[in-house]
Design a protein around this motif. Structure first.
Motif, short mmCIF file in Angstrom:
data_model
loop_
_atom_site.label_atom_id
_atom_site.label_comp_id
_atom_site.label_asym_id
_atom_site.label_seq_id
_atom_site.Cartn_x
_atom_site.Cartn_y
_atom_site.Cartn_z
N UNK A 1 -6.60 0.85 6.58
CA UNK A 1 -5.22 0.42 6.59
C UNK A 1 -5.15 -1.09 6.75
N UNK A 2 -4.51 -1.76 5.81
CA UNK A 2 -4.48 -3.22 5.87
C UNK A 2 -3.53 -3.69 6.95
N UNK A 3 -3.92 -4.76 7.64
CA UNK A 3 -3.05 -5.32 8.66
C UNK A 3 -2.42 -6.60 8.18
N UNK A 4 -3.18 -7.41 7.46
CA UNK A 4 -2.62 -8.66 6.95
C UNK A 4 -2.39 -8.48 5.44
N UNK A 5 -1.11 -8.45 5.09
CA UNK A 5 -0.74 -8.18 3.69
C UNK A 5 -0.21 -9.46 3.06
N UNK A 6 -0.74 -9.82 1.90
CA UNK A 6 -0.23 -10.98 1.17
C UNK A 6 0.38 -10.46 -0.13
N UNK A 7 1.59 -10.91 -0.43
CA UNK A 7 2.22 -10.47 -1.68
C UNK A 7 2.35 -11.64 -2.64
N UNK A 8 2.40 -11.31 -3.91
CA UNK A 8 2.57 -12.33 -4.95
C UNK A 8 3.45 -11.73 -6.03
N UNK A 9 4.20 -12.61 -6.76
CA UNK A 9 5.11 -12.10 -7.77
C UNK A 9 6.43 -11.70 -7.13
N UNK B 1 -6.13 -12.49 3.98
CA UNK B 1 -5.52 -11.18 3.67
C UNK B 1 -6.52 -10.03 3.73
N UNK B 2 -5.99 -8.85 4.06
CA UNK B 2 -6.75 -7.60 3.91
C UNK B 2 -6.53 -7.03 2.53
N UNK B 3 -5.33 -7.30 1.99
CA UNK B 3 -5.01 -6.79 0.66
C UNK B 3 -4.01 -7.75 0.03
N UNK B 4 -4.07 -7.88 -1.28
CA UNK B 4 -3.13 -8.73 -2.02
C UNK B 4 -2.35 -7.84 -2.97
N UNK B 5 -1.03 -7.83 -2.82
CA UNK B 5 -0.20 -6.94 -3.63
C UNK B 5 0.62 -7.75 -4.62
N UNK B 6 0.43 -7.46 -5.90
CA UNK B 6 1.20 -8.17 -6.93
C UNK B 6 1.56 -7.22 -8.05
N UNK C 1 -9.75 -10.65 -1.57
CA UNK C 1 -9.39 -9.37 -0.94
C UNK C 1 -9.06 -8.40 -2.06
N UNK C 2 -9.08 -7.08 -1.79
CA UNK C 2 -8.69 -6.13 -2.84
C UNK C 2 -7.30 -6.47 -3.35
N UNK C 3 -7.18 -6.56 -4.67
CA UNK C 3 -5.92 -7.02 -5.26
C UNK C 3 -5.33 -5.94 -6.15
N UNK C 4 -4.04 -5.66 -5.95
CA UNK C 4 -3.35 -4.67 -6.76
C UNK C 4 -2.42 -5.40 -7.72
N UNK C 5 -2.68 -5.27 -9.02
CA UNK C 5 -1.83 -5.94 -10.02
C UNK C 5 -0.88 -4.93 -10.65
N UNK C 6 -0.22 -5.33 -11.73
CA UNK C 6 0.75 -4.46 -12.38
C UNK C 6 0.02 -3.33 -13.11
N UNK C 7 0.67 -2.17 -13.16
CA UNK C 7 -0.04 -1.03 -13.75
C UNK C 7 -0.23 -1.14 -15.26
N UNK C 8 0.72 -1.76 -15.95
CA UNK C 8 0.61 -1.72 -17.41
C UNK C 8 0.82 -3.09 -18.03
#
Lengths: 353, 349, 353
Positions: C68-76, C142-147, C164-171
């Motif tokens: 479970x990520x504690x430090x979350x960084x967002x982008x976009x 960050x623990x995770x980067x969400x974009x 950090x593990x990065x989540x980008x757009x699905x499509x």
């Protein structure tokens, strides 16, 4: 007696010319060395700047092969590639501009004016917004686009030989077309896409690294030396076609080769970082005014170009806290006042022109 | 020697009076073309109206849709187009004579860039959203930039020689363009509005814009037309001109002032339309030769015709929207320009 | 994307990156709360431990989140809205110059941060230019980067993934619906069930608002914008703004499809003012930065002649924050905006003939 007098006079003239050339060349060497030192300094400083909070000591550690993992990531993956791209892009653009200005004998001739940058911009914008390319694919597309527009300009301007004047005029036409395409795409797209395209259009080093940098490095390694060796031929060309032939230079061939080199250099730089404004235009005149020789100062132009881009990139990142500008925004603001200052200074000294 | 003699022979081959008559007839023809283009501009638009309807609204202005379209949109737009075209054509001719450089374009004095900076400031700092609101800003910006460029270029013994003007202009343009982009990238409303203004368009320019533009353009045009003979002298080179009794410095200042008035106002009114000032003088030179008085006259008529014609084209090709005139002039003008350059002999100024 | 051969420098870089990631994660878990940025607390009981490790695929690569990520960084856009709506305060989020307050925080985010009792996250620069501020993100640990709703390029993604593990757009870039954004963020934070509930609740809320204002039911509308002189931008059914109004029970006017020059899945097209009389709609909706712009639009003779404007069935969305709320809808911004806007919209719908 008259004959001896003439001989003596001629010998004196030759000696004087040789001395002048030696003085000129040593001045050129000094200028080049100073520029190189300045560039090294600028590079060192930019390696130490950044929000990741690294001390100069840590940066030095990484350069010496030590250093912890985060420092290594920041220096070798983020700052290093960016600096390398800045240096190479600046050198390529500076050279491209200096060569073109020398061939066309018009100080305004730069890849921007001659339609190369506009062709590259059009390709880039179309690639980003309509085809959705990025990275190496985008670089390749832009490279092809630039070469295509250069080819178009060349073919359209060629009529029993290449006249520099006609080349530039046709280039202006192609540039206008390219700009129209860019405007069209920018106004027919969403604001987010327009902003991304605008960032690329201004010239940005943020995507530097990886495969793109390798391509840039390899291409520069080939193109830059190829450009530098043409220095003497270009100097001969500037004296006029007849004088050049007398000096053993085939004018038409040399001109074509020089223009080709300039195009390739510009295309490589724009493909890597987008069209970074003004560097190609200003590096040549600045270098010429610094070295003050008659010959086109190719090495000087390359160093000036690299210096401008490295300094501009640092300023672009850190000048305004909270805002990261693309490097092209700053090259205009950094390069222009310097050129204006040099212009005013030489004008006042009466050596304008 | 051969070339000079050949040129001379060509020039005086036709009797001077016959040549003048030919040029006058040509000018009259161009005027007719301009009038026709203007009429077409009233008749044709994105919304198809029959000529009968248009004539009816011109006679009796009502408040039906056709009247609104013709009186509130097409008429002011045509007027602004004629004014802007006139200004750009004259400014381009003067600029090329002033700098003796075929690359010279009114934008070279930093005018377009200066106007753009001022418009960006208007949008982001003053919240101006209307085109008529931009006009005073743009004009001031253009004037300041030109003054700056001219000032830097004229430092030194020789004054503002073409090369120094070109260099100074390029420097200032690049710097100001960077400033514009810097502001644009940090301000979404600015990007949103400026990317459209940057293209150069006659749409949305109502009668207030036309009213704002008329004064400076008329003054600038008068100045430019009066410069004909002086520009002929300048074309021979500064020394020859001085030897012929011309006050080179004064001519340069007057020329620069007229370019700023003309191009600055045109850019302020319609946004940067850079290509017209470059193409029209070149095309005119084919028919007219090198006499600047005739060049100025022809440019003054041909440029508005070209601009309004391009505007009409832009109105019909992108239904239900429209294509901005700045894009059309480039797309239409560039190939024509290239063809001219290819077909002609070495053009001298 | 082309696959490049592994060379020694790249192997070294990969090793450094893995070390960096491991060290970062280790540092984060042992550091506890030594960094700035609040320790995130979830308002619901801890998620089941079998939510992790979780792998989230995206168009640019997969992200594997170990715990479970504690430090979350967002982008976009919108990602921070979803994170906050799920009860977590991000460690860093992008700056919103348009629509945000002096610090660059959107109003509904600011309200939620206060409600959660957290401190304002680090505000990342570069959002306006699209240039990812890598060093600032490194500094945020960050623990995770969400974009999930952004325009990341492959190069950006690869670099971020080393931090950090990065989540980008699905499509596609800039094409993720707010419902998908919420679901993806929920999965990354181990709050998938809560995310699903949140989406359902928000959808239900919109439908309820539609029900309470029955005057909206089946009224046709056109959603436009007045960016260009004398041209009306018309948004098509694929645009999220239009879809939101559809959820309220309104129908897109058939004129939108009828006047569409290219029947494709683009978001908008433009209509010259000369042609606005061909738009047949009950209600006209458009967004403006301020009231002056809205008034100016309505005063144009051809616009004023439109039946919907003449009768007062014109519901402008005025103000940058509002515009932002509707351009980047999310579980937080939708209620924030609709609470204030729906009454206005209903009043306009009443006046429609």
């Amino acid at each position: 007696m008259a004959v001896t007098a003439v001989h003596v006079a001629r010998a004196d003239a030759v000696a004087a010319a040789r001395d002048a050339r030696r003085v000129g060349r040593s001045r050129e060497v000094r200028v080049v060395m100073v520029l190189a030192v300045l560039l090294a300094l600028a590079a060192a400083v930019s390696l130490c700047l950044g929000q990741a909070g690294l001390t100069p000591g840590q940066v030095l550690d990484v350069l010496l092969g030590r250093g912890d993992a985060i420092s290594r990531f920041v220096v070798l993956e983020l700052r290093g590639p960016r600096l390398a791209s800045a240096v190479l892009v600046g050198a390529c653009l500076g050279l491209a501009g200096a060569i073109l200005q020398s061939v066309v004998r018009n100080v305004l001739a730069s890849p921007d004016v001659v339609g190369l940058t506009a062709g590259a911009s059009a390709a880039g914008v179309v690639g980003i917004v309509w085809i959705g390319l990025s990275g190496l694919a985008l670089s390749g597309f832009v490279l092809v686009g630039t070469l295509a527009s250069a080819l178009a300009v060349y073919l359209l301007a060629w009529r029993d030989g290449l006249s520099g004047y006609r080349f530039v005029l046709v280039g202006i036409g192609v540039a206008a077309l390219g700009t129209a395409v860019v405007s069209y795409v920018l106004t027919r797209t969403s604001v987010t896409d327009a902003r991304i395209a605008l960032t690329w259009l201004t010239g940005s080093l943020n995507g530097a690294g990886g495969a793109a940098l390798t391509t840039l490095a390899v291409a520069s390694l080939v193109a830059i030396p190829a450009a530098l060796v043409q220095g003497r031929r270009l100097a001969a060309l500037e004296l006029g076609d007849e004088a050049a032939s007398a000096l053993g230079v085939r004018a038409e061939l040399a001109r074509g080769l020089a223009v080709l080199t300039s195009v390739v250099l510009a295309a490589v730089a724009v493909a890597a970082a987008g069209p970074v404004a003004f560097v190609a235009l200003v590096a040549g005149p600045v270098a010429r005014r610094l070295t003050r020789t008659g010959a086109p100062p190719l090495l000087g132009a390359a160093l000036v170009g690299a210096l401008v881009v490295v300094v501009s990139d640092a300023v672009a990142q850190f000048a305004v806290p909270g805002v990261v500008f693309p490097v092209g925004v700053v090259t205009g603001i950094v390069g222009a006042p310097y050129l204006l200052w040099l212009l005013a200074r030489t004008n006042r000294a009466g050596r304008g022109g | 020697m051969t070339t000079a003699v050949a040129v001379d022979r060509r020039r005086t081959a036709a009797h001077p009076a016959a040549r003048r008559r030919r040029l006058l007839v040509g000018l009259a023809v161009c005027l007719v073309v301009l009038l026709v283009v203007c009429v077409v501009s009233l008749m044709v638009g994105s919304h198809a109206l029959s000529p009968g309807t248009v004539l009816e609204t011109l006679r009796h202005r009502g408040d039906d849709e056709a009247s609104l379209i013709v009186w509130d949109k097409r008429l002011p737009r045509t007027l602004v187009g004629v004014l802007a075209g006139l200004a750009l054509g004259l400014a381009g001719t003067v600029m090329q004579g002033l700098t003796r450089n075929p690359l010279a374009d009114p934008g070279l004095l930093g005018i377009n860039a200066g106007a753009a900076v001022a418009v960006v400031v208007a949008i982001s700092a003053f919240g101006v959203t209307s085109v008529a609101g931009y006009v005073p800003f743009a004009f001031v910006g253009a004037a300041l930039a030109a003054v700056g460029v001219y000032g830097v270029a004229s430092v030194g013994r020789e004054g503002a020689t073409p090369t120094k003007l070109a260099l100074a202009g390029a420097a200032v343009t690049a710097a100001l363009t960077s400033v514009v982009t810097a502001v644009l990238l940090t301000s979404t409303p600015a990007i949103s509005q400026l990317r459209f203004w940057q293209v150069g368009a006659l749409a949305g320019r109502g009668s207030e814009v036309a009213a704002q533009a008329v004064g400076p353009i008329v003054v600038g045009a008068a100045l430019a037309l009066a410069l004909g003979r002086a520009l002929d002298g300048l074309a021979l080179g500064d020394d020859v001109a001085r030897a012929l009794g011309q006050r080179v410095g004064r001519v340069r200042v007057v020329a620069a002032v007229s370019v700023v008035l003309l191009c600055g106002t045109a850019t302020a009114a319609a946004g940067p339309i850079a290509f017209v000032g470059l193409v029209v003088p070149h095309a005119a030179r084919r028919f007219v030769g090198h006499d600047y008085r005739w060049l100025l006259a022809y440019s003054a008529v041909l440029a508005p015709a070209m601009l309004v014609a391009c505007d009409v084209v832009g109105r019909v090709v992108a239904y239900p929207g429209e294509l901005e005139v700045g894009i059309v002039t480039a797309v239409v003008g560039a190939p024509v320009f290239i063809a001219i350059v290819r077909r002609g002999r070495e053009v001298t100024l | 994307m082309p696959v490049t051969a592994t060379r020694r420098p790249r192997a070294l870089a990969a090793l450094a990156a893995t070390l960096a990631a491991v060290v970062t994660l280790a540092g984060c878990s042992s550091d506890g709360g030594s960094g700035d940025g609040a320790a995130p607390t979830s308002t619901t009981p801890a998620a089941a431990t079998d939510a992790f490790p979780v792998t989230i695929p995206s168009a640019l690569g997969s992200a594997t989140i170990e715990k479970k990520p504690e430090r979350v960084v967002t982008w976009g856009w919108s990602a921070q809205d979803a994170v906050l709506a799920l009860g977590v305060v991000p460690a860093a989020m992008p700056k919103y110059t348009y629509g945000g307050d002096a610090q660059g925080v959107l109003p509904w985010d600011a309200e939620k941060i206060t409600a959660l009792g957290g401190t304002t996250p680090t505000i990342l620069s570069g959002a306006d230019t699209g240039e990812v501020p890598f060093e600032e993100i490194v500094a945020a640990k960050p623990d995770v980067i969400l974009a999930p709703y952004s325009g990341l390029t492959q190069e950006d993604y690869d670099k971020l993934a080393k931090i950090a593990p990065t989540v980008a757009y699905p499509d596609q870039p800039w094409a993720t619906t707010w419902q998908d954004v919420t679901t993806i963020v929920g999965k990354a934070l181990g709050l998938a069930d809560q995310a699903k509930q949140l989406v359902a609740d928000t959808d239900a809320y919109v439908t309820k608002l539609g029900g309470e204002n029955s005057v909206l039911k089946d009224k046709t509308f056109v959603y436009g914008a007045a960016n260009q002189a004398d041209q009306l931008t018309v948004y098509k059914p694929t645009d999220p703004r239009v879809q939101l109004l559809n959820q309220l029970g309104m129908t897109t006017s058939p004129s939108v499809a009828a006047l569409d020059p290219k029947k494709d899945d683009s978001y908008f097209y433009t209509v010259s003012y000369e042609n606005v009389s061909k738009i047949d709609t009950d209600v006209l909706v458009a967004y403006f930065d301020d009231q002056a712009a809205a008034d100016k639009f309505a005063s144009d003779p051809l616009i004023a002649a439109m039946p919907s404007v003449k009768s007062g069935a014109f519901a402008p969305i005025v103000g940058q924050s509002f515009v932002m709320a509707s351009s980047a809808p999310s579980a937080l911004s939708i209620p924030w905006m609709l609470d204030k806007y729906v009454p206005q919209l209903a009043a306009a719908a009443e006046k429609a003939q």
